[in-house]
Design an enzyme around this catalytic site. Sequence first.
Site, short mmCIF file in Angstrom:
data_model
loop_
_atom_site.label_atom_id
_atom_site.label_comp_id
_atom_site.label_asym_id
_atom_site.label_seq_id
_atom_site.Cartn_x
_atom_site.Cartn_y
_atom_site.Cartn_z
N ASP A 478 -5.69 -56.84 -29.08
CA ASP A 478 -5.93 -56.42 -30.46
C ASP A 478 -7.22 -57.06 -30.99
O ASP A 478 -7.73 -58.03 -30.43
CB ASP A 478 -4.72 -56.85 -31.30
N ASP A 548 -2.92 -47.38 -36.32
CA ASP A 548 -1.74 -48.05 -36.87
C ASP A 548 -0.87 -47.08 -37.64
O ASP A 548 0.24 -47.42 -38.03
CB ASP A 548 -2.17 -49.20 -37.79
C1 DGJ Z 1 -2.70 -54.49 -35.63
C2 DGJ Z 1 -2.20 -53.58 -34.57
O1 DGJ Z 1 -2.82 -52.35 -34.64
C3 DGJ Z 1 -0.69 -53.46 -34.70
O2 DGJ Z 1 -0.20 -52.53 -33.79
C4 DGJ Z 1 -0.09 -54.82 -34.49
O3 DGJ Z 1 -0.31 -55.23 -33.18
C5 DGJ Z 1 -0.66 -55.79 -35.50
N1 DGJ Z 1 -2.10 -55.79 -35.48
C6 DGJ Z 1 -0.17 -57.17 -35.22
O4 DGJ Z 1 -0.78 -58.10 -36.00
#
Ligand code: DGJ
Length: 739
Positions: A478, A548
């Site tokens: 991430d 997301d």
């Molecule tokens: C952002 C990501 O896109 C999410 O899927 C998740 O992993 C969160 N960060 C966790 O902090």
Amino acid sequence: MIRYHESTKTFHLSNGKISYLMKILPNGVVGQLYFGRAIHDQEGFDHLFERKHRPMTTWVFEGDKFFSLEHSKQEYPAYGTTDYRQPAVEVRQPNGSRITDLTYRSHSIAPGKPRLEGLPATYCEDDREAETLTLHLRDDLLGLSVDLAYTLFAEHAAIARSVRLVNEGALDLHLTHAMSLSLDLPDSDYEFIHFSGAWSRERHMKVRKLEQGVQSVGSARGNSSHNHNPFIMLRRPGTDETHGEAIGFSLVYSGNFLAQAEVDNWDVTRVLLGINPFGFDWKLAPGEAFQTPEAVMVYSCEGMGAMSRTFHTLYRSRLARGEWRDKPRPILLNNWEATYFDFTEDKLVAIAEGAKKDGVELFVLDDGWFGARSNDRAGLGDWYANTDRLARGITGLADRIDALGMKFGLWFEPEMANRDSDLYRAHPDWIVCTPDRRVSHGRNQYVLDYSRPEVVDHIYGQMAKILSEAKVSYIKWDMNRSISEAFSGALPADRQGELFHRYILGVYDLYDRLTTDFPHVLFESCASGGGRFDPGLLYYAPQGWASDNSDAVSRLKIQYGTSFCYPISSIGAHVSAVPNHQVNRITPIGTRANVAHFGTFGYELDLNKLTEEERVLVREQIAFMKEYREVIQFGDFYRLQSPFDGNITAWMVVSPDKRTALAGWYRVLNEVNGPFRRVRLQGLDPDLCYRVDGDGGHFGDELMHVGLITTDSAAGECQPDERRSCDFDSHIFVLKARP
Ligand code: DGJ
């Protein structure tokens, strides 16, 4: 495939699908003559090099009022020697001059494609797959040598380009523009298409008519970004999915980029693609070389669909790498939306157990397992398990997941640190910040200076330890903020303009070391969803979390937009809970799956919390995906109806042998007494008879030319209750050729 005609100094790159023509101009500058559908070869194409006297321009040769670079189409143009458009290359010199004059010296043609050191790039597995032309240019005054590389792929309507600049002189030079690609097209009768948005609405298709002047998208954030994608398309008015000309331009890069089309006042279009010149200043000391990222251009005369499929095949098979490249991807469950930071080891194992019962293959533990991380204010940088939560660390949890018969995956955000972390306390100087200025945070976190090899080494050490000790077969990498106050404590003043690119080189270095040392691990890239969904990362991570936003309706646009450049095997797509956590929408669980099936499928919720009827549907969804994932992830993808145009979206995949196809159909709002509806399928064999959902059968030509009746296709199947049709309805038609 690549020919040079000495008598006319003309290069012709052609593979029977496309032709690319260049010519050395009278002053030695390399000119551009044509890029498009393949044409016959000839000894010369000088008639395509148009010259005309025009007032108010400047001329290269004394006594000649016909040769001006302002009116010549070129391959790697510079400003200031009669061209006034935005340049591909600009070099600041010790005396303050920015004028360069790069002229042809020699060239080489070789089978295959050389690697780009330290950078992701398309590749060949066999030298017969491609041929590479390298044009050697030089500016003798500066001692600057520039190699323009063009790789033509035998089987694809695609050319990969990159540039290498070497300072062979005695003085320091500063590169302020070093684009990967410049292409001058003879007219401007195009639409400029880009894929833009923001967090949770990534890669929405934007179309505008090209106009005189500059139009561009780009990033100055340090990551390719949610806001714009390093991919643009030019298409002729009237071009659609199956007809007309489209040219796609894609940059294999994950940092600051610029994708620009400048139309001059005589309607010539110059496309530039490469590292964003804004803020870029790369010192090239004597003896040093600079390699630009690679840019890939794809031409199609059969609409946008064919262009996309060229990118899909090339990127899926000759950009993505590693053990997972050609393997159907595991069906995963990620705990993020199920628990956020609120979990214990037993809670995670209970979620995994439920998932295993329904057929899930991989359990992924997301954020919150390390250091002092129980919220987003602490822990980033400390990549060792929080033993308050996971008593026997990652090894203990991974063993329990393994005992269930599942694979185990783990989340990292390797480029960041919280102030509340052991890493920051030990190395406060490792974050990106400008001396004596306040430093801005994003999500309470700070960016580690990946231009420093010792930072990359340190994070590698922590990650490699976990991967060596625990049974981890998947990593979600991430990255949740953009860079601000850009400055590196490790770089001298005259190299600060190198930080953004050096940062990305550090990211690539870490990816390279991890994927080399742990080849069995499947990497999924992520940047707050799709903030770095680009070809650069595809080289290391064959799949990426697309957004997301896990709402099925929002995902129609996101996944449809993504598909213009990126293969379905790269698009992370999951079923999540309702009301949806991003948009509060309640959609049927069938539709959530029908959208997520067109990607690397998984779940983002605790399946134990569903009703028994929903669990039955989940089991069916997983069984369906296991049966068809090979076709979905490695078949040919066709867009049928656009979510950007109306209430209905449709797309389909067809197996390489054309005997199996799946067509996804989605209707956002229900209709009362609506029209009869059909969708025309694509990519089928006209002579094969296909059973559609097991019916008596229809020939491929009927399904493609007459269409498939969809009027009541979704009635009642998307959710467990008995409703006949509803908002957010959908259906996946399964087509199988009769024996
Ligand atoms: C952002 C990501 O896109 C999410 O899927 C998740 O992993 C969160 N960060 C966790 O902090």
